[in-house]
Design a protein around this motif. Structure first.
Motif, PDB file in Angstrom:
ATOM      1  N   GLN A  15       0.835  -1.179   0.000  1.00 42.10           N
ATOM      2  CA  GLN A  15       0.000   0.000   0.000  1.00 42.10           C
ATOM      3  C   GLN A  15       0.883   1.247   0.000  1.00 42.10           C
ATOM      4  O   GLN A  15       1.763   1.390   0.835  1.00 42.10           O
ATOM      5  CB  GLN A  15      -0.910   0.012   1.235  1.00 42.10           C
ATOM      6  CG  GLN A  15      -1.847   1.196   1.332  1.00 42.10           C
ATOM      7  CD  GLN A  15      -2.972   1.138   0.304  1.00 42.10           C
ATOM      8  OE1 GLN A  15      -3.173   0.113  -0.339  1.00 42.10           O
ATOM      9  NE2 GLN A  15      -3.681   2.227   0.150  1.00 42.10           N
ATOM     10  N   GLN A  24       1.783   5.017   0.688  1.00 36.71           N
ATOM     11  CA  GLN A  24       1.432   6.097   1.604  1.00 36.71           C
ATOM     12  C   GLN A  24       2.100   7.383   1.141  1.00 36.71           C
ATOM     13  O   GLN A  24       3.252   7.371   0.690  1.00 36.71           O
ATOM     14  CB  GLN A  24       1.868   5.775   3.029  1.00 36.71           C
ATOM     15  CG  GLN A  24       1.069   4.666   3.674  1.00 36.71           C
ATOM     16  CD  GLN A  24       1.451   4.471   5.131  1.00 36.71           C
ATOM     17  OE1 GLN A  24       2.607   4.619   5.498  1.00 36.71           O
ATOM     18  NE2 GLN A  24       0.472   4.132   5.959  1.00 36.71           N
ATOM     19  N   VAL A  55       3.460  10.810   2.528  1.00 36.26           N
ATOM     20  CA  VAL A  55       3.863  11.387   3.804  1.00 36.26           C
ATOM     21  C   VAL A  55       4.123  12.881   3.595  1.00 36.26           C
ATOM     22  O   VAL A  55       5.006  13.265   2.818  1.00 36.26           O
ATOM     23  CB  VAL A  55       5.137  10.701   4.337  1.00 36.26           C
ATOM     24  CG1 VAL A  55       5.544  11.311   5.663  1.00 36.26           C
ATOM     25  CG2 VAL A  55       4.883   9.191   4.485  1.00 36.26           C
ATOM     26  N   CYS A 100       5.795  16.418   0.156  1.00 36.18           N
ATOM     27  CA  CYS A 100       5.021  15.171   0.127  1.00 36.18           C
ATOM     28  C   CYS A 100       5.859  14.122  -0.592  1.00 36.18           C
ATOM     29  O   CYS A 100       6.303  14.348  -1.727  1.00 36.18           O
ATOM     30  CB  CYS A 100       3.705  15.391  -0.599  1.00 36.18           C
ATOM     31  SG  CYS A 100       2.743  13.896  -0.890  1.00 36.18           S
ATOM     32  N   ALA A 125       6.154   9.900  -1.543  1.00 38.36           N
ATOM     33  CA  ALA A 125       5.487   8.601  -1.594  1.00 38.36           C
ATOM     34  C   ALA A 125       6.375   7.539  -0.948  1.00 38.36           C
ATOM     35  O   ALA A 125       7.599   7.568  -1.093  1.00 38.36           O
ATOM     36  CB  ALA A 125       5.188   8.220  -3.037  1.00 38.36           C
ATOM     37  N   SER A 126       5.742   6.604  -0.251  1.00 32.65           N
ATOM     38  CA  SER A 126       6.494   5.566   0.466  1.00 32.65           C
ATOM     39  C   SER A 126       7.114   4.545  -0.477  1.00 32.65           C
ATOM     40  O   SER A 126       8.042   3.842  -0.125  1.00 32.65           O
ATOM     41  CB  SER A 126       5.576   4.845   1.465  1.00 32.65           C
ATOM     42  OG  SER A 126       4.488   4.249   0.777  1.00 32.65           O
ATOM     43  N   TYR A 186      -3.537  18.830   2.037  1.00 30.41           N
ATOM     44  CA  TYR A 186      -3.453  17.430   1.637  1.00 30.41           C
ATOM     45  C   TYR A 186      -2.703  17.296   0.317  1.00 30.41           C
ATOM     46  O   TYR A 186      -2.952  18.053  -0.632  1.00 30.41           O
ATOM     47  CB  TYR A 186      -4.841  16.833   1.444  1.00 30.41           C
ATOM     48  CG  TYR A 186      -5.686  16.798   2.680  1.00 30.41           C
ATOM     49  CD1 TYR A 186      -6.526  17.862   3.014  1.00 30.41           C
ATOM     50  CD2 TYR A 186      -5.665  15.692   3.528  1.00 30.41           C
ATOM     51  CE1 TYR A 186      -7.316  17.827   4.153  1.00 30.41           C
ATOM     52  CE2 TYR A 186      -6.448  15.652   4.671  1.00 30.41           C
ATOM     53  CZ  TYR A 186      -7.263  16.715   4.969  1.00 30.41           C
ATOM     54  OH  TYR A 186      -8.048  16.676   6.091  1.00 30.41           O
ATOM     55  N   TYR A 246      -4.317   8.739  -4.819  1.00 30.16           N
ATOM     56  CA  TYR A 246      -3.800   8.614  -3.457  1.00 30.16           C
ATOM     57  C   TYR A 246      -3.907   9.981  -2.764  1.00 30.16           C
ATOM     58  O   TYR A 246      -3.663  11.018  -3.384  1.00 30.16           O
ATOM     59  CB  TYR A 246      -2.333   8.182  -3.459  1.00 30.16           C
ATOM     60  CG  TYR A 246      -2.072   6.778  -3.919  1.00 30.16           C
ATOM     61  CD1 TYR A 246      -1.274   6.516  -5.036  1.00 30.16           C
ATOM     62  CD2 TYR A 246      -2.592   5.685  -3.224  1.00 30.16           C
ATOM     63  CE1 TYR A 246      -1.016   5.222  -5.448  1.00 30.16           C
ATOM     64  CE2 TYR A 246      -2.335   4.389  -3.638  1.00 30.16           C
ATOM     65  CZ  TYR A 246      -1.548   4.164  -4.747  1.00 30.16           C
ATOM     66  OH  TYR A 246      -1.290   2.874  -5.160  1.00 30.16           O
ATOM     67  N   GLY A 290      -2.707  12.070   0.911  1.00 30.00           N
ATOM     68  CA  GLY A 290      -1.962  12.074   2.158  1.00 30.00           C
ATOM     69  C   GLY A 290      -2.896  12.250   3.340  1.00 30.00           C
ATOM     70  O   GLY A 290      -4.100  12.474   3.182  1.00 30.00           O
ATOM     71  N   GLN A 291      -2.306  12.174   4.528  1.00 27.85           N
ATOM     72  CA  GLN A 291      -3.114  12.252   5.748  1.00 27.85           C
ATOM     73  C   GLN A 291      -3.427  13.692   6.138  1.00 27.85           C
ATOM     74  O   GLN A 291      -4.280  13.936   6.993  1.00 27.85           O
ATOM     75  CB  GLN A 291      -2.395  11.540   6.906  1.00 27.85           C
ATOM     76  CG  GLN A 291      -1.304  12.351   7.591  1.00 27.85           C
ATOM     77  CD  GLN A 291      -0.031  12.474   6.772  1.00 27.85           C
ATOM     78  OE1 GLN A 291       0.115  11.887   5.710  1.00 27.85           O
ATOM     79  NE2 GLN A 291       0.918  13.251   7.288  1.00 27.85           N
TER      80      GLN A 291
END
Length: 116
Positions: A1, A3, A5, A22, A24-25, A94, A105, A107-108
């Motif tokens: 998945q 994420q 960040v 930002c 991506a993981s 965001y 996708y 972000g949080q």
């Protein structure tokens, strides 16, 4: 998945600057665009800035001339330089990654607060 960040939010006085990032993981394929949106209390989420894979940008009217979006297509990172901040810029920001034929996708979110 995957994420997304986000970092760089915080409290700043009016007229100050912040830089959001930002990352991506993991690698993301089929990216159409990367961008930033924000949502203030009681308001709908709105576009702040967006950059397509081809480098075309568009900005929300209220941030034009003050905010600048940059993107590293290799590293799948996107940044937002925010200058001349105003109290009305206060919101949760965001990161969003749009992909071809797949859901985006998000972000949080990171809080940006501008004091007067």
């Amino acid at each position: 998945q995957v994420q997304l960040v986000e970092s760089g939010g915080g409290l700043v006085q009016a007229g100050g600057s912040l830089r959001l990032s930002c990352t991506a993981s993991k690698s993301i394929f089929s990216i159409n665009a990367m961008g930033w949106y924000r949502q203030a209390p009681g308001k709908q989420r709105e576009l702040v800035a967006r950059m397509t894979d081809g480098g075309r940008t568009n900005y929300g009217d209220s941030v034009k001339g003050r905010f600048t979006i940059t993107r590293d297509g290799v590293k799948n990172t996107v940044a937002l330089q925010m200058n001349s901040l105003k109290p009305e810029d206060t919101a949760v920001y965001y990161c969003k990654v749009e992909r071809s034929n797949f859901p985006p996708y998000w972000g949080q979110g990171t809080q940006v607060t501008v004091s007067s």
